[in-house]
Design a protein around this motif. Structure first.
Motif, PDB file in Angstrom:
ATOM      1  N   VAL A  96       0.837  -1.196   0.000  1.00  0.00           N
ATOM      2  CA  VAL A  96       0.000   0.000   0.000  1.00  0.00           C
ATOM      3  C   VAL A  96       0.876   1.252   0.000  1.00  0.00           C
ATOM      4  CG1 VAL A  96      -1.862   1.243   1.186  1.00  0.00           C
ATOM      5  CG2 VAL A  96      -1.730  -1.263   1.360  1.00  0.00           C
ATOM      6  N   GLU A  97       0.687   2.122  -0.992  1.00  0.00           N
ATOM      7  CA  GLU A  97       1.388   3.402  -1.047  1.00  0.00           C
ATOM      8  C   GLU A  97       0.424   4.506  -0.642  1.00  0.00           C
ATOM      9  OE1 GLU A  97       4.545   2.437  -4.687  1.00  0.00           O
ATOM     10  OE2 GLU A  97       2.766   3.669  -5.094  1.00  0.00           O
ATOM     11  N   THR A  98       0.855   5.372   0.278  1.00  0.00           N
ATOM     12  CA  THR A  98      -0.014   6.457   0.734  1.00  0.00           C
ATOM     13  C   THR A  98       0.698   7.806   0.637  1.00  0.00           C
ATOM     14  OG1 THR A  98       0.654   6.493   3.081  1.00  0.00           O
ATOM     15  CG2 THR A  98      -0.983   4.843   2.441  1.00  0.00           C
ATOM     16  N   GLN A 229      -2.794   6.059  -2.183  1.00  0.00           N
ATOM     17  CA  GLN A 229      -2.499   6.406  -3.570  1.00  0.00           C
ATOM     18  C   GLN A 229      -2.567   5.194  -4.491  1.00  0.00           C
ATOM     19  OE1 GLN A 229      -2.891   9.764  -3.434  1.00  0.00           O
ATOM     20  NE2 GLN A 229      -1.066  10.148  -4.652  1.00  0.00           N
ATOM     21  N   ASN A 230      -1.943   4.096  -4.085  1.00  0.00           N
ATOM     22  CA  ASN A 230      -1.901   2.888  -4.913  1.00  0.00           C
ATOM     23  C   ASN A 230      -1.903   1.649  -4.041  1.00  0.00           C
ATOM     24  OD1 ASN A 230      -1.444   4.039  -7.686  1.00  0.00           O
ATOM     25  ND2 ASN A 230       0.382   4.845  -6.683  1.00  0.00           N
ATOM     26  N   VAL A 231      -2.490   0.574  -4.574  1.00  0.00           N
ATOM     27  CA  VAL A 231      -2.458  -0.728  -3.901  1.00  0.00           C
ATOM     28  C   VAL A 231      -1.990  -1.765  -4.914  1.00  0.00           C
ATOM     29  CG1 VAL A 231      -3.767  -2.484  -2.656  1.00  0.00           C
ATOM     30  CG2 VAL A 231      -4.389  -0.071  -2.396  1.00  0.00           C
ATOM     31  N   PHE A 232      -0.947  -2.505  -4.556  1.00  0.00           N
ATOM     32  CA  PHE A 232      -0.428  -3.569  -5.423  1.00  0.00           C
ATOM     33  C   PHE A 232      -0.509  -4.900  -4.670  1.00  0.00           C
ATOM     34  CE2 PHE A 232       1.811   0.387  -6.447  1.00  0.00           C
ATOM     35  CZ  PHE A 232       1.468   0.530  -7.777  1.00  0.00           C
ATOM     36  N   HIS A 233      -0.657  -5.997  -5.409  1.00  0.00           N
ATOM     37  CA  HIS A 233      -0.786  -7.309  -4.768  1.00  0.00           C
ATOM     38  C   HIS A 233      -0.240  -8.391  -5.700  1.00  0.00           C
ATOM     39  CE1 HIS A 233      -4.113  -8.314  -7.472  1.00  0.00           C
ATOM     40  NE2 HIS A 233      -4.543  -7.073  -7.268  1.00  0.00           N
TER      41      HIS A 233
END
Length: 242
Positions: A96-98, A229-233
């Protein structure tokens, strides 16, 4: 076609929920870029390309100007970029990018999302090795350019893959080389439509539809947070999206 292209196909199918959300996300990135490198796009490459991204997303000019001004407003909130890593249901890694003006609030919220949806938040850096940090540039096609020639030129700049997509060329490169790639493109007359930073999983896990649903509930909850801002998995996309 490599992993980056497959990742791009999957990501393209899932856009942010609404236009206001997109503008908020880009606005924060513009504010951070202006604070770090100054408010003049001619002297700030990151700001310059973010303004192009804003234009592509039809973000109003006044929103862009307001975001730049906010970087130098002493009374405005100061955004910090913070990353959070954890495991969702069924062992799916989630990054998770915030961008937040209150890290205490943000970490508490993110932790609660993991806890309520069968996951757990890990320590910073614990899952970073599972993803490759990449930059992506979208550039307008040029009539006189051959894709293979351009790829050979860009290998020395950390570019790993080029893909033709309608009227664009999509360029995937190492995150650390994003400034060098942008400089090459600009100096060689390429029109950069937009750019983004992504984290591509080194490997993916395949789940059943029921398992995917429980992971998606967590991801959607995280994405709804205004600080995210972004969520990667590393969950594999559904078969019909591959």
């Amino acid at each position: 076609m490599g992993r980056a292209f497959e990742f791009r196909k999957a990501r393209k199918l899932k856009r942010w929920g609404n236009m206001a959300r997109v503008f908020t996300k880009i606005g924060k990135e513009i504010t951070i870029a202006a604070k770090q490198g100054g408010g003049d796009p001619d002297n700030n490459p990151r700001l310059r390309v973010l303004m192009q991204t804003a234009r592509k997303e039809n973000m109003p000019k006044e929103n862009v100007e307001r975001a730049i001004k906010k970087a130098f407003d002493k009374d405005a909130s100061d955004y910090k970029e913070m990353n959070y890593e954890g495991y969702g249901p069924h062992g799916i890694a989630i990054f998770v990018e915030t961008a937040t003006d209150n890290t205490t609030r943000t970490v508490a919220n993110v932790r609660s999302y993991f806890n309520k949806h069968g996951g757990n938040l890990g320590t910073t850096g614990s899952l970073e090795f599972l993803f490759e940090h990449k930059c992506i540039f979208h550039v307008a096609k040029k009539a006189d350019i051959e894709l293979e020639e351009l790829e050979l030129e860009l290998i020395d700049f950390g570019v790993e893959e080029l893909v033709e997509d309608e009227e664009e060329i999509i360029i995937y490169g190492d995150f650390a080389q994003n400034a060098a790639i942008q400089k090459y493109l600009e100096e060689n007359g390429f029109e950069i439509n937009s750019s983004e930073f992504v984290r591509i999983p080194n490997d993916v896990k395949h789940l059943t539809p029921e398992q995917r649903e429980s992971v998606n509930k967590l991801i959607e909850k995280i994405e709804e947070d205004e600080d995210v801002q972004n969520v990667f998995h590393n969950m594999a996309e559904e078969e019909d999206e591959e």
